[in-house]
Motif scaffolding. Structure first.
Motif, PDB file in Angstrom:
ATOM      1  N   UNK A  70     -21.007  82.033  30.037  1.00 31.49           N
ATOM      2  CA  UNK A  70     -22.420  82.294  29.742  1.00 31.49           C
ATOM      3  C   UNK A  70     -22.927  81.390  28.602  1.00 31.49           C
ATOM      4  N   UNK A  71     -24.142  80.901  28.763  1.00 37.15           N
ATOM      5  CA  UNK A  71     -24.784  80.104  27.720  1.00 37.15           C
ATOM      6  C   UNK A  71     -24.514  78.614  27.798  1.00 37.15           C
ATOM      7  N   UNK A  72     -23.716  78.183  28.747  1.00 38.53           N
ATOM      8  CA  UNK A  72     -23.410  76.756  28.875  1.00 38.53           C
ATOM      9  C   UNK A  72     -24.083  76.191  30.118  1.00 38.53           C
ATOM     10  N   UNK A  73     -24.660  75.027  29.983  1.00 40.52           N
ATOM     11  CA  UNK A  73     -25.206  74.276  31.105  1.00 40.52           C
ATOM     12  C   UNK A  73     -25.103  72.793  30.729  1.00 40.52           C
ATOM     13  N   UNK A  74     -23.872  72.294  30.690  1.00 37.44           N
ATOM     14  CA  UNK A  74     -23.596  70.947  30.210  1.00 37.44           C
ATOM     15  C   UNK A  74     -23.593  69.936  31.347  1.00 37.44           C
ATOM     16  N   UNK A  75     -24.009  68.729  31.029  1.00 38.11           N
ATOM     17  CA  UNK A  75     -23.909  67.611  31.962  1.00 38.11           C
ATOM     18  C   UNK A  75     -23.434  66.399  31.177  1.00 38.11           C
ATOM     19  N   UNK A  76     -22.962  65.403  31.888  1.00 41.74           N
ATOM     20  CA  UNK A  76     -22.572  64.142  31.258  1.00 41.74           C
ATOM     21  C   UNK A  76     -23.004  62.999  32.168  1.00 41.74           C
ATOM     22  N   UNK A  77     -23.549  61.974  31.567  1.00 43.61           N
ATOM     23  CA  UNK A  77     -23.934  60.778  32.306  1.00 43.61           C
ATOM     24  C   UNK A  77     -23.167  59.596  31.731  1.00 43.61           C
TER      25      UNK A  77
END
Length: 110
Positions: free
Chosen positions: A9-16
């Motif tokens: 819960x509380x995470x919505x990470x991305x990496x480019x």
């Protein structure tokens, strides 16, 4: 790691990843000789700075992406603990590296 964290819960990470361009030093730039001599003087060891492409996490690849003729040297303090949870450098190495950088800058700019 990102996938694992995003399941909490509380995470919505991305990496480019925007660049995988390796840093390439071409043989002959004066900065290579200057860095080798400064390192030998301040670090008390011979530096074999290879003139090869390396794909490391460094800003140098972004600088050379914009200016492909830019001379760069990837050089920093370290020991066998690099990229480990207990990574460290001793203060003498740190201070010697500062003197190495200063000499490289002074010699290269003259």
């Amino acid at each position: 790691m990102i996938d694992h964290l995003n399941q909490q819960p509380g995470y919505n990470l991305t990496i480019d990843i925007t660049s995988k361009r390796p840093v390439i030093n071409h043989p002959g730039p004066a900065i290579i000789d200057i860095a080798q001599k400064a390192g030998a003087h301040h670090l008390h060891e011979s530096l074999d700075l290879p003139t090869i492409g390396v794909s490391l996490g460094t800003d140098a690849s972004e600088y050379t992406r914009v200016n492909q003729k830019m001379d760069v040297v990837v050089l920093g303090p370290g020991n066998t603990t690099s990229h480990q949870h207990d990574e460290y450098i001793d203060l003498d190495t740190y201070y010697n590296m500062i003197e190495t950088y200063k000499e490289i800058g002074q010699q290269y700019l003259n």
